[in-house]
Motif scaffolding. Sequence first.
Motif, PDB file in Angstrom:
ATOM      1  N   PRO A 200      60.082  40.251  62.953  1.00  0.00           N
ATOM      2  CA  PRO A 200      60.338  40.457  64.384  1.00  0.00           C
ATOM      3  C   PRO A 200      60.189  39.174  65.202  1.00  0.00           C
ATOM      4  O   PRO A 200      60.933  38.955  66.165  1.00  0.00           O
ATOM      5  CB  PRO A 200      59.273  41.493  64.787  1.00  0.00           C
ATOM      6  CG  PRO A 200      58.910  42.185  63.525  1.00  0.00           C
ATOM      7  CD  PRO A 200      59.007  41.138  62.464  1.00  0.00           C
ATOM      8  N   LYS A 203      63.303  37.066  64.634  1.00  0.00           N
ATOM      9  CA  LYS A 203      64.417  37.593  65.417  1.00  0.00           C
ATOM     10  C   LYS A 203      64.293  37.183  66.887  1.00  0.00           C
ATOM     11  O   LYS A 203      65.271  36.765  67.515  1.00  0.00           O
ATOM     12  CB  LYS A 203      64.470  39.117  65.311  1.00  0.00           C
ATOM     13  CG  LYS A 203      64.926  39.640  63.960  1.00  0.00           C
ATOM     14  CD  LYS A 203      64.957  41.170  63.965  1.00  0.00           C
ATOM     15  CE  LYS A 203      65.448  41.725  62.634  1.00  0.00           C
ATOM     16  NZ  LYS A 203      65.486  43.206  62.635  1.00  0.00           N
ATOM     17  N   GLU A 204      63.073  37.290  67.418  1.00  0.00           N
ATOM     18  CA  GLU A 204      62.874  36.927  68.824  1.00  0.00           C
ATOM     19  C   GLU A 204      63.162  35.442  69.045  1.00  0.00           C
ATOM     20  O   GLU A 204      63.794  35.053  70.034  1.00  0.00           O
ATOM     21  CB  GLU A 204      61.446  37.255  69.260  1.00  0.00           C
ATOM     22  CG  GLU A 204      61.198  36.993  70.731  1.00  0.00           C
ATOM     23  CD  GLU A 204      59.823  37.435  71.203  1.00  0.00           C
ATOM     24  OE1 GLU A 204      59.529  37.247  72.389  1.00  0.00           O
ATOM     25  OE2 GLU A 204      59.056  37.984  70.374  1.00  0.00           O
ATOM     26  N   ILE A 260      65.933  43.865  70.975  1.00  0.00           N
ATOM     27  CA  ILE A 260      66.425  43.715  69.612  1.00  0.00           C
ATOM     28  C   ILE A 260      67.131  44.987  69.197  1.00  0.00           C
ATOM     29  O   ILE A 260      66.597  46.065  69.338  1.00  0.00           O
ATOM     30  CB  ILE A 260      65.288  43.400  68.631  1.00  0.00           C
ATOM     31  CG1 ILE A 260      64.594  42.091  69.033  1.00  0.00           C
ATOM     32  CG2 ILE A 260      65.793  43.325  67.201  1.00  0.00           C
ATOM     33  CD1 ILE A 260      63.392  41.778  68.190  1.00  0.00           C
ATOM     34  N   ASP A 262      68.685  46.431  65.870  1.00  0.00           N
ATOM     35  CA  ASP A 262      68.921  46.270  64.434  1.00  0.00           C
ATOM     36  C   ASP A 262      70.196  47.000  64.015  1.00  0.00           C
ATOM     37  O   ASP A 262      70.527  48.002  64.618  1.00  0.00           O
ATOM     38  CB  ASP A 262      67.736  46.825  63.639  1.00  0.00           C
ATOM     39  CG  ASP A 262      66.523  45.919  63.804  1.00  0.00           C
ATOM     40  OD1 ASP A 262      66.709  44.694  63.749  1.00  0.00           O
ATOM     41  OD2 ASP A 262      65.404  46.448  63.981  1.00  0.00           O
TER      42      ASP A 262
END
Length: 262
Positions: A200, A203-204, A260, A262
């Motif tokens: 996570p 991704k950030e 986010i 997914d």
Amino acid sequence: MAPKAKPKFYAVRKGRMPGIYSTWAECQEQTNGYARAEFKSFSNRQEAEHYMGQGLGIKAEPSMEQVPAMSEPSSKRLKKSTSSGTVRPSIKIEAPDTTGVSQDQADDVYQIEYDGASKGNPGPAGAGALVRGPDGSVFCELREGLGSVTNNVAEYRAFILGLKGALDRGIYRVRVQGDSKLVCQQVLGKWKVNDEGLLPLWKEAQMLMLNFREISVKHVVRRFNPSADQLANEAVSLPETKFVSSFPGLHESPTISIKIED
């Protein structure tokens, strides 16, 4: 019976909210009237993700350490990534309010230095980052208490803290340096993220990087990162989520918000 329509993926690389959309209407909403919008339709998601990755504009600067070419990290934690091994999520980014930001500030190249510290790994941890102006002077310093986390989590949080601090001040061209080889190699796509706890954060970081017009990332050895190291160690004593900035107008956590998908 009419054949079932094949799904399409609309990748918006530059638009109001970059990301991958499933309908043409959503794509138009993000691109119509947006100057220099970049978008394209694809028949499969993998091609759309590859197209999005090409638009990151991320550069790897040479490392300041003298080491053999890409030594292999522990197989339990890291593996080198391949072009197909890194998956970029669909994203939506709410841009910061840049009212009052000068054009010079938006166009100049600033330097972000970051570091994370964890006393115990996992243990009490802190994130530190600073932003230097084009002349090398310190523009602002950032500290954040993280509670009890691992050193790798602290390093990622520090990287993210530096990016948010720059974006919050309307800075869009940056050089980033830190002494975590893991973070530098992973955000550049050279190493695969196998630790689910870091995914996570990766991704950030990727999504924040999309907001910059120009960004380069460089790994440096610890002795070339003393200011960020000091900030990180000072942040260890802060309560969890307590954000401290030396910049007069930045008293709370930077305001960039990210969703986010997914």
